[in-house]
Design an enzyme around this catalytic site. Structure first.
Site, PDB file in Angstrom:
ATOM      1  N   LYS A 132       0.829  -1.217   0.000  1.00  0.00           N
ATOM      2  CA  LYS A 132       0.000   0.000   0.000  1.00  0.00           C
ATOM      3  C   LYS A 132       0.855   1.255   0.000  1.00  0.00           C
ATOM      4  CE  LYS A 132      -4.467  -1.659   1.134  1.00  0.00           C
ATOM      5  NZ  LYS A 132      -5.768  -1.466   1.761  1.00  0.00           N
TER       6      LYS A 132
ATOM      7  N   LYS B 120      -6.474 -10.923  -8.844  1.00  0.00           N
ATOM      8  CA  LYS B 120      -7.756 -11.244  -8.205  1.00  0.00           C
ATOM      9  C   LYS B 120      -8.807 -10.160  -8.478  1.00  0.00           C
ATOM     10  CE  LYS B 120      -7.792  -9.182  -3.680  1.00  0.00           C
ATOM     11  NZ  LYS B 120      -8.174  -9.227  -2.319  1.00  0.00           N
TER      12      LYS B 120
ATOM     13  N   LYS C 106     -12.409  -4.867  -5.515  1.00  0.00           N
ATOM     14  CA  LYS C 106     -13.258  -3.665  -5.504  1.00  0.00           C
ATOM     15  C   LYS C 106     -12.550  -2.489  -6.135  1.00  0.00           C
ATOM     16  CE  LYS C 106     -14.675  -3.993  -0.664  1.00  0.00           C
ATOM     17  NZ  LYS C 106     -13.514  -4.531  -0.054  1.00  0.00           N
TER      18      LYS C 106
HETATM   19  P1  ATP Z   1      -9.570  -4.036  -2.096  1.00  0.00           P
HETATM   20  O1  ATP Z   1      -9.917  -3.981  -3.536  1.00  0.00           O
HETATM   21  O2  ATP Z   1      -9.845  -2.758  -1.342  1.00  0.00           O
HETATM   22  O3  ATP Z   1      -8.224  -4.640  -1.815  1.00  0.00           O
HETATM   23  P2  ATP Z   1     -10.971  -6.481  -1.794  1.00  0.00           P
HETATM   24  O4  ATP Z   1     -12.112  -6.500  -2.732  1.00  0.00           O
HETATM   25  O5  ATP Z   1      -9.731  -7.196  -2.176  1.00  0.00           O
HETATM   26  O6  ATP Z   1     -10.620  -5.002  -1.421  1.00  0.00           O
HETATM   27  P3  ATP Z   1     -11.152  -7.010   1.082  1.00  0.00           P
HETATM   28  O7  ATP Z   1     -12.067  -6.052   1.753  1.00  0.00           O
HETATM   29  O8  ATP Z   1      -9.685  -6.857   1.274  1.00  0.00           O
HETATM   30  O9  ATP Z   1     -11.549  -7.063  -0.468  1.00  0.00           O
HETATM   31  O10 ATP Z   1     -11.535  -8.487   1.470  1.00  0.00           O
HETATM   32  C1  ATP Z   1     -12.692  -8.919   2.124  1.00  0.00           C
HETATM   33  C2  ATP Z   1     -12.702 -10.432   2.096  1.00  0.00           C
HETATM   34  O11 ATP Z   1     -12.965 -10.887   0.768  1.00  0.00           O
HETATM   35  C3  ATP Z   1     -11.372 -11.065   2.496  1.00  0.00           C
HETATM   36  O12 ATP Z   1     -11.647 -12.188   3.322  1.00  0.00           O
HETATM   37  C4  ATP Z   1     -10.750 -11.484   1.195  1.00  0.00           C
HETATM   38  O13 ATP Z   1      -9.911 -12.603   1.334  1.00  0.00           O
HETATM   39  C5  ATP Z   1     -11.979 -11.816   0.342  1.00  0.00           C
HETATM   40  N1  ATP Z   1     -11.734 -11.572  -1.077  1.00  0.00           N
HETATM   41  C6  ATP Z   1     -11.485 -10.393  -1.668  1.00  0.00           C
HETATM   42  N2  ATP Z   1     -11.338 -10.523  -2.994  1.00  0.00           N
HETATM   43  C7  ATP Z   1     -11.494 -11.852  -3.270  1.00  0.00           C
HETATM   44  C8  ATP Z   1     -11.446 -12.629  -4.465  1.00  0.00           C
HETATM   45  N3  ATP Z   1     -11.233 -12.075  -5.641  1.00  0.00           N
HETATM   46  N4  ATP Z   1     -11.678 -13.947  -4.376  1.00  0.00           N
HETATM   47  C9  ATP Z   1     -11.916 -14.507  -3.182  1.00  0.00           C
HETATM   48  N5  ATP Z   1     -11.958 -13.850  -2.026  1.00  0.00           N
HETATM   49  C10 ATP Z   1     -11.749 -12.529  -2.044  1.00  0.00           C
END
Ligand code: ATP
Ligand code: LTN
Length: 333
Positions: free
Chosen positions: A117, A199, A202
């Site tokens: 980050k 992955k 968001k």
């Molecule tokens: P950001 O884009 O802000 O990094 P994010 O969408 O990756 O956010 P988080 O809020 O960090 O999501 O994660 C919330 C939960 O969702 C965590 O347990 C994370 O492991 C899971 N998660 C996030 N993205 C994925 C994905 N693409 N596939 C499976 N699990 C996910």
């Protein structure tokens, strides 16, 4: 309310955008199921954590309420589960400060999320970003959680929470339950539809790569039809076929079918038929949740009353731990 025999699970979610299909299949759906599997669940929206990156205030508020309504729509049961907004439970910030004083600069410097980050937001490497793991440790330790279900990227943060708990217990005697990460059995990791090597996230700039859980059916269909697939046209799981593998993973997670069943179903049919079928399955999965979601957000008074009522439930549990800690470290109460 608190049941000594049940193991406690704690998880929190950042609400910096609308949840994606990745969040839903990889985390939320499994966490909601844990309520029915005999665990004592505590869930929250980590809005204080969200401040480590600059947010548009009105959007953070909107996403927080949206996420709250979405989890209710998914079937989060407030009779079984405590579900609150982190900033409404001041004990988190209070314990985080104390834990800051029991965490070393060196160990925080080694956190990969901090390194990632700070590279991504080089103009705003703030102290909160650095001490993020202490706030997360406070989130977990306040509730004496036994398990923390997290994706692989958050495992290091649960490990530092364990280290902090063990260190504190070592100095002051048993105070915190030492939490364990709970890595999901069928870790559905959903990849971007546009770049199946990264992955689904968001914060992805390419919105065609991610399915938001609130996308309407036409949008979901369009995004799946445009999904990057590999050369060839056979629906078959295989090395180097990341696009198809990802779509198969999504289809399997939503329908409960095995990869062999999927291959048989689409034998001789090609991507042209497979992609819309995946889209239809996702639409059908999300439809009832979206319907309930719309009812819940339409009733603003209900939503507000619900999260306001949850905060004191969480505070009652959290304060018990915080009071113990304050006494142990020598603060006058
Ligand atoms: P950001 O884009 O802000 O990094 P994010 O969408 O990756 O956010 P988080 O809020 O960090 O999501 O994660 C919330 C939960 O969702 C965590 O347990 C994370 O492991 C899971 N998660 C996030 N993205 C994925 C994905 N693409 N596939 C499976 N699990 C996910
Ligand atoms: N850091 C986590 C969100 C989070 C969390 C927590 C998860 C904040 N506090 C406590 C589990 C337990 C994330 O970015 N997904």
């Amino acid at each position: 309310m608190e049941n000594q025999e049940k193991k406690r699970i704690l998880s929190m979610y950042q609400c910096t955008g609308t949840f994606t299909l990745g969040n839903y299949l990889g985390a939320l759906r499994n966490h909601i199921k844990l309520q029915e599997e005999g665990y004592d669940c505590v869930y929250a929206l980590a809005d204080l954590h969200a401040l480590t990156v600059r947010q548009v205030p009105a959007e953070l508020r909107k996403y927080t309420k949206e996420a709250y309504a979405f989890l209710l729509a998914m079937g989060l049961n407030l009779e079984k589960t405590v579900f609150f907004i982190q900033s409404q439970v001041p004990q988190h910030a209070e314990l985080a400060w104390i834990l800051n004083c029991y965490t070393q600069f060196g160990e925080l410097s080694r956190m990969t999320q901090f390194k990632d980050k700070s590279a991504k937001h080089a103009d705003n490497i703030n102290a909160g970003l650095f001490t993020y793991p202490c706030l997360m440790a406070a989130d977990i330790l306040l509730y004496q959680a036994d398990y923390v279900p997290v994706g692989a990227d958050q495992k290091q943060h649960v490990e530092i929470a364990r280290d902090i708990a063990e260190r504190f217990n070592g100095i002051y005697g048993d105070t915190f339950t030492v939490p364990e990460p709970m890595i999901p059995k069928h870790g559905a990791r959903v990849m971007s539809l546009q770049n199946p090597l990264s992955k689904m996230s968001k914060s992805d700039e390419n919105q065609n790569g991610n399915i938001s859980v609130l996308d309407d059916p036409d949008t979901i269909m369009r995004k799946f039809k445009r999904a990057k697939t590999d050369s060839g046209s056979e629906v078959r799981f295989g090395e180097g076929k990341d696009g198809v593998n990802n779509l198969m993973g999504i289809y399997a997670a939503v329908t409960g079918k095995t990869f062999e069943e999927i291959e048989r179903e689409f034998e001789g049919k090609g991507y042209g038929e497979f992609k819309p079928a995946v889209a239809e399955a996702v639409i059908a999965e999300l439809r009832p949740i979206q319907e309930r979601y719309r009812e819940i957000v339409a009733d603003k008074a209900f939503l507000e009353q619900t999260y306001r009522e949850q905060a004191p439930r969480a505070q009652a549990i959290a304060q018990r731990t915080l009071s113990k800690v304050m006494k142990k470290v020598g603060l006058v109460q």
